[in-house]
Design a protein around this motif. Structure first.
Motif, PDB file in Angstrom:
ATOM      1  N   THR A 185       0.840  -1.206   0.000  1.00 25.52           N
ATOM      2  CA  THR A 185       0.000   0.000   0.000  1.00 25.52           C
ATOM      3  C   THR A 185       0.872   1.252   0.000  1.00 25.52           C
ATOM      4  O   THR A 185       0.588   2.223  -0.726  1.00 25.52           O
ATOM      5  CB  THR A 185      -0.920   0.007   1.227  1.00 25.52           C
ATOM      6  N   SER A 186       1.959   1.233   0.770  1.00 18.57           N
ATOM      7  CA  SER A 186       2.882   2.372   0.800  1.00 18.57           C
ATOM      8  C   SER A 186       3.556   2.553  -0.551  1.00 18.57           C
ATOM      9  O   SER A 186       3.710   3.674  -1.040  1.00 18.57           O
ATOM     10  CB  SER A 186       3.939   2.168   1.889  1.00 18.57           C
ATOM     11  N   SER A 189       0.984   3.864  -3.066  1.00 20.65           N
ATOM     12  CA  SER A 189       0.650   5.247  -2.724  1.00 20.65           C
ATOM     13  C   SER A 189       1.735   6.208  -3.185  1.00 20.65           C
ATOM     14  O   SER A 189       1.448   7.292  -3.708  1.00 20.65           O
ATOM     15  CB  SER A 189       0.449   5.388  -1.213  1.00 20.65           C
ATOM     16  N   ASP A 190       2.999   5.803  -3.007  1.00 21.65           N
ATOM     17  CA  ASP A 190       4.101   6.664  -3.421  1.00 21.65           C
ATOM     18  C   ASP A 190       4.130   6.842  -4.934  1.00 21.65           C
ATOM     19  O   ASP A 190       4.444   7.926  -5.436  1.00 21.65           O
ATOM     20  CB  ASP A 190       5.425   6.079  -2.934  1.00 21.65           C
ATOM     21  N   TRP A 192       1.448   6.312  -7.202  1.00 26.69           N
ATOM     22  CA  TRP A 192       0.233   6.790  -7.851  1.00 26.69           C
ATOM     23  C   TRP A 192      -0.395   8.016  -7.198  1.00 26.69           C
ATOM     24  O   TRP A 192      -1.220   8.691  -7.820  1.00 26.69           O
ATOM     25  CB  TRP A 192      -0.810   5.661  -7.896  1.00 26.69           C
ATOM     26  N   LEU A 193      -0.052   8.281  -5.951  1.00 21.72           N
ATOM     27  CA  LEU A 193      -0.647   9.423  -5.245  1.00 21.72           C
ATOM     28  C   LEU A 193       0.409  10.437  -4.829  1.00 21.72           C
ATOM     29  O   LEU A 193       0.217  11.165  -3.855  1.00 21.72           O
ATOM     30  CB  LEU A 193      -1.424   8.941  -4.015  1.00 21.72           C
ATOM     31  N   CYS A 194       1.480  10.490  -5.590  1.00 22.51           N
ATOM     32  CA  CYS A 194       2.571  11.398  -5.241  1.00 22.51           C
ATOM     33  C   CYS A 194       2.104  12.850  -5.175  1.00 22.51           C
ATOM     34  O   CYS A 194       2.526  13.609  -4.299  1.00 22.51           O
ATOM     35  CB  CYS A 194       3.707  11.246  -6.250  1.00 22.51           C
ATOM     36  N   TRP A 197       0.698  13.512  -1.696  1.00 29.51           N
ATOM     37  CA  TRP A 197       1.676  13.573  -0.608  1.00 29.51           C
ATOM     38  C   TRP A 197       2.580  14.798  -0.734  1.00 29.51           C
ATOM     39  O   TRP A 197       2.976  15.372   0.284  1.00 29.51           O
ATOM     40  CB  TRP A 197       2.517  12.293  -0.590  1.00 29.51           C
ATOM     41  N   PHE A 205       6.459   7.808   1.620  1.00 32.44           N
ATOM     42  CA  PHE A 205       5.885   6.470   1.715  1.00 32.44           C
ATOM     43  C   PHE A 205       6.799   5.397   1.142  1.00 32.44           C
ATOM     44  O   PHE A 205       6.693   4.230   1.529  1.00 32.44           O
ATOM     45  CB  PHE A 205       4.512   6.428   1.037  1.00 32.44           C
TER      46      PHE A 205
END
Length: 264
Positions: A185-186, A189-190, A192-194, A197, A205
């Motif tokens: 998940t981390s 997240s790093d 695709w959701l940079c 963040w 992440f």
């Protein structure tokens, strides 16, 4: 001109953490420092020490030795973000997995065309060499392919747990999966959701990924050894234990063996 493959930031991938924000010589500080990578450099040797009690048996420790090497290459990659660093990081993981499959993949799960462990060594080796050569074609796909191997490992674990009634084994497997789920998940997240963040100034992440996947491996390795002993040394009775004690909040899981009883 083409950038040198050893040059800083010549890699095809760049993680969410800002480059050279904390140091003029370290590209990704938190992905490089000891906080995020201690787990690869410290925990595998510690596991080896715990397993030393039965090192004279068939259990192979070579895969533990390769984990710190993968950690060192990961440090180099995140420090430089170089093309060579990226390949060393990803290929060291690929070859570590190849060693693990070669020695510990249960013979009961071999393809029908494979009759012996030696033949399986050759199959694994040829597959690994081909995968290594293909890695040079599109290195950015390597990380996704390597993460997908985890699903096969989870599938094998599920099959083994169906045949096992030991609650300690099921609990250790559950903890392993929990750490792996948090780790992947981390990682996702790093990647695709940079944007999110970075907007809240928390692009760390991927450094969490390093710690969490190492914790997952800390539980995975004893499980693999437990099942390996069950298949290859059925006269012994393996048992999962925790060092220094079950009651401690932070523990190192390991395997003990009950000596087989001599029969008249």
């Amino acid at each position: 001109t083409m950038p040198s493959i050893f040059s800083y930031e010549s890699a095809e991938v760049d993680w969410c953490e800002g480059n050279f924000e904390r140091s003029p010589v370290i590209a990704e500080y938190y992905n490089t420092d000891g906080t995020s990578l201690f787990s690869f450099l410290l925990l595998p040797p510690l596991s080896c020490l715990v397993l030393e009690a039965f090192s004279e048996l068939r259990v192979n420790h070579g895969n533990f030795a390769s984990l710190p090497l993968a950690g060192i290459f990961s440090v180099y990659f995140h420090m430089t973000l170089s093309y060579v660093g990226q390949l060393l990081d990803e290929l060291s993981i690929l070859w570590t997995l190849a060693v693990a499959y070669s020695f510990w993949y249960p013979q009961a799960f071999f393809p029908k065309c494979i009759k012996t462990r030696k033949h399986f060594f050759w199959l694994t080796g040829i597959t690994t060499v081909i995968s290594t050569l293909m890695s040079f074609i599109k290195p950015t796909l390597n990380a996704y392919a390597l993460n997908c191997i985890a699903f096969h490992l989870l599938y094998l674990t599920r099959r083994e747990l169906k045949k096992c009634n030991d609650k300690r084994v099921h609990r250790m497997a559950a903890v392993m999966v929990m750490w792996w789920a948090l780790a992947i998940t981390s990682w996702i997240s790093d990647r695709w959701l940079c944007w999110l963040w970075q907007a809240i100034n928390f692009p760390y992440f991927h450094s969490f990924w390093h710690v969490l996947i190492a914790l997952s491996l800390l539980y995975c390795c004893p499980l693999v050894i437990y099942f390996d002993v069950t298949y290859e040394m059925p006269s012994f009775k393996p048992k999962l234990e925790y060092w220094p004690s079950d009651s401690w909040p932070v523990v190192v899981p390991y395997v003990t063996l009950e000596e087989p009883h001599k029969q008249c």
